[in-house]
Design a protein around this motif. Structure first.
Motif, short mmCIF file in Angstrom:
data_model
loop_
_atom_site.label_atom_id
_atom_site.label_comp_id
_atom_site.label_asym_id
_atom_site.label_seq_id
_atom_site.Cartn_x
_atom_site.Cartn_y
_atom_site.Cartn_z
N ALA A 42 0.91 -1.12 -0.02
CA ALA A 42 0.22 -0.09 0.05
C ALA A 42 0.87 1.13 0.02
CB ALA A 42 -0.85 -0.16 1.19
N LEU A 43 1.96 1.25 0.77
CA LEU A 43 2.92 2.26 0.76
C LEU A 43 3.49 2.69 -0.52
CD1 LEU A 43 3.95 4.82 2.44
CD2 LEU A 43 5.84 3.22 3.29
N GLU A 44 4.00 1.66 -1.09
CA GLU A 44 4.66 1.63 -2.55
C GLU A 44 3.73 1.89 -3.40
OE1 GLU A 44 8.01 0.71 -3.59
OE2 GLU A 44 8.29 1.11 -1.62
N GLN A 45 2.56 1.52 -3.35
CA GLN A 45 1.43 2.26 -4.53
C GLN A 45 1.17 3.58 -4.03
OE1 GLN A 45 -1.72 -0.79 -4.05
NE2 GLN A 45 -0.75 -1.95 -5.63
N TRP A 46 1.05 4.12 -2.96
CA TRP A 46 0.66 5.47 -2.71
C TRP A 46 1.81 6.02 -3.11
CZ3 TRP A 46 2.81 9.60 -0.20
CH2 TRP A 46 1.90 10.67 0.19
N ARG A 47 2.89 5.86 -2.95
CA ARG A 47 4.29 6.48 -3.24
C ARG A 47 4.22 6.78 -4.75
NH1 ARG A 47 8.71 4.14 0.59
NH2 ARG A 47 8.47 5.69 2.21
N ALA A 48 3.82 5.65 -5.58
CA ALA A 48 3.90 5.43 -6.97
C ALA A 48 2.63 6.46 -7.57
CB ALA A 48 3.85 4.33 -7.72
N ASN A 49 1.70 6.70 -7.07
CA ASN A 49 0.55 7.31 -7.51
C ASN A 49 0.46 8.74 -7.05
OD1 ASN A 49 -0.44 5.01 -8.81
ND2 ASN A 49 -1.56 4.15 -6.92
N TRP A 50 1.31 9.06 -6.13
CA TRP A 50 1.14 10.40 -5.45
C TRP A 50 1.67 11.47 -6.35
CZ3 TRP A 50 4.29 14.51 -4.08
CH2 TRP A 50 3.80 15.45 -3.36
N ARG A 51 0.69 12.30 -6.62
CA ARG A 51 1.34 13.71 -7.17
C ARG A 51 1.05 14.83 -6.72
NH1 ARG A 51 3.17 9.93 -9.51
NH2 ARG A 51 2.68 9.03 -11.45
N PRO A 52 2.09 15.86 -6.42
CA PRO A 52 1.86 16.91 -5.81
C PRO A 52 0.74 17.93 -6.74
CG PRO A 52 3.60 16.99 -7.03
CD PRO A 52 3.19 15.76 -7.26
N SER A 53 -0.19 18.56 -5.57
CA SER A 53 -1.07 19.46 -6.31
C SER A 53 -1.17 20.78 -5.38
CB SER A 53 -2.68 18.84 -6.03
OG SER A 53 -2.92 18.36 -4.77
N CYS A 54 -2.14 21.65 -6.01
CA CYS A 54 -2.25 22.67 -5.05
C CYS A 54 -3.06 22.50 -3.46
CB CYS A 54 -3.24 23.92 -5.81
SG CYS A 54 -4.89 23.27 -6.33
N ASN A 55 -3.57 21.35 -3.45
CA ASN A 55 -3.92 21.18 -2.20
C ASN A 55 -3.45 19.74 -1.45
OD1 ASN A 55 -5.71 20.68 0.01
ND2 ASN A 55 -7.55 20.07 -1.09
N PRO A 56 -2.28 20.25 -0.67
CA PRO A 56 -1.55 19.14 -0.32
C PRO A 56 -2.34 17.89 0.58
CG PRO A 56 -1.42 21.04 1.05
CD PRO A 56 -2.16 21.44 0.06
N VAL A 57 -3.69 18.38 0.84
CA VAL A 57 -4.52 17.39 1.83
C VAL A 57 -4.96 16.06 0.84
CG1 VAL A 57 -6.37 17.17 3.11
CG2 VAL A 57 -5.18 19.16 3.40
N ASP A 58 -5.01 16.40 -0.51
CA ASP A 58 -5.19 15.36 -1.32
C ASP A 58 -4.34 14.32 -1.14
OD1 ASP A 58 -7.31 16.83 -2.48
OD2 ASP A 58 -6.28 17.55 -4.01
N GLY A 59 -4.90 12.91 -1.02
CA GLY A 59 -4.28 11.61 -1.01
C GLY A 59 -3.79 11.43 0.26
N THR A 60 -3.73 12.33 1.32
CA THR A 60 -3.18 11.97 2.59
C THR A 60 -4.02 11.26 3.36
OG1 THR A 60 -3.75 14.26 3.41
CG2 THR A 60 -1.69 13.95 2.65
N ALA A 61 -5.25 11.03 3.10
CA ALA A 61 -6.22 10.43 4.09
C ALA A 61 -5.81 8.91 3.78
CB ALA A 61 -7.85 10.39 3.79
#
Length: 112
Positions: free
Chosen positions: A33-52
């Motif tokens: 799950a952590l590897e997939q999160w790292r691979a799919n994470w993209r910076p955006s103007c809203n840093p809260v996106d994807g952190t849940a």
């Protein structure tokens, strides 16, 4: 960082989350799950996106450390030892359980 992309692909093919010998690999779900999160994470103007999703993964990892102490396990999963974030979170959960035991409030967690 060690990549487990091939392990993730093998796991998704068989859907069992087990090694070839039929043993469950401790911590594999969290590692993947952590590897997939790292691979799919993209910076955006809203840093809260994807952190849940990441926060839920971190809670699960800490809970595994807590449950390990309750169960009498003395070693973290080998995959966690390869990733500093997972190792730290597992150790925090383990330390919380030890502190709870010291003051007499240790109980088998519902999520273990």
């Amino acid at each position: 960082m060690v990549s487990v992309d091939s392990a993730a692909n093998a796991r998704s093919r068989d859907g069992a989350g087990a090694s070839q010998e039929g043993e469950v690999v401790p911590g594999l779900d969290e590692w993947i799950a952590l590897e997939q999160w790292r691979a799919n994470w993209r910076p955006s103007c809203n840093p809260v996106d994807g952190t849940a999703e990441l926060a839920a993964l971190f809670r699960r990892t800490a809970r595994q450390g807590y449950a390990a102490y309750v169960a009498g396990v003395r070693a973290m999963p080998a995959l966690f030892a390869l990733d500093g974030a997972l190792a730290c979170l597992w150790q925090q959960g383990y330390a919380c359980a030890r502190a709870d035991a010291a003051i007499g409030i240790l109980a088998r967690p519902a999520w273990a």
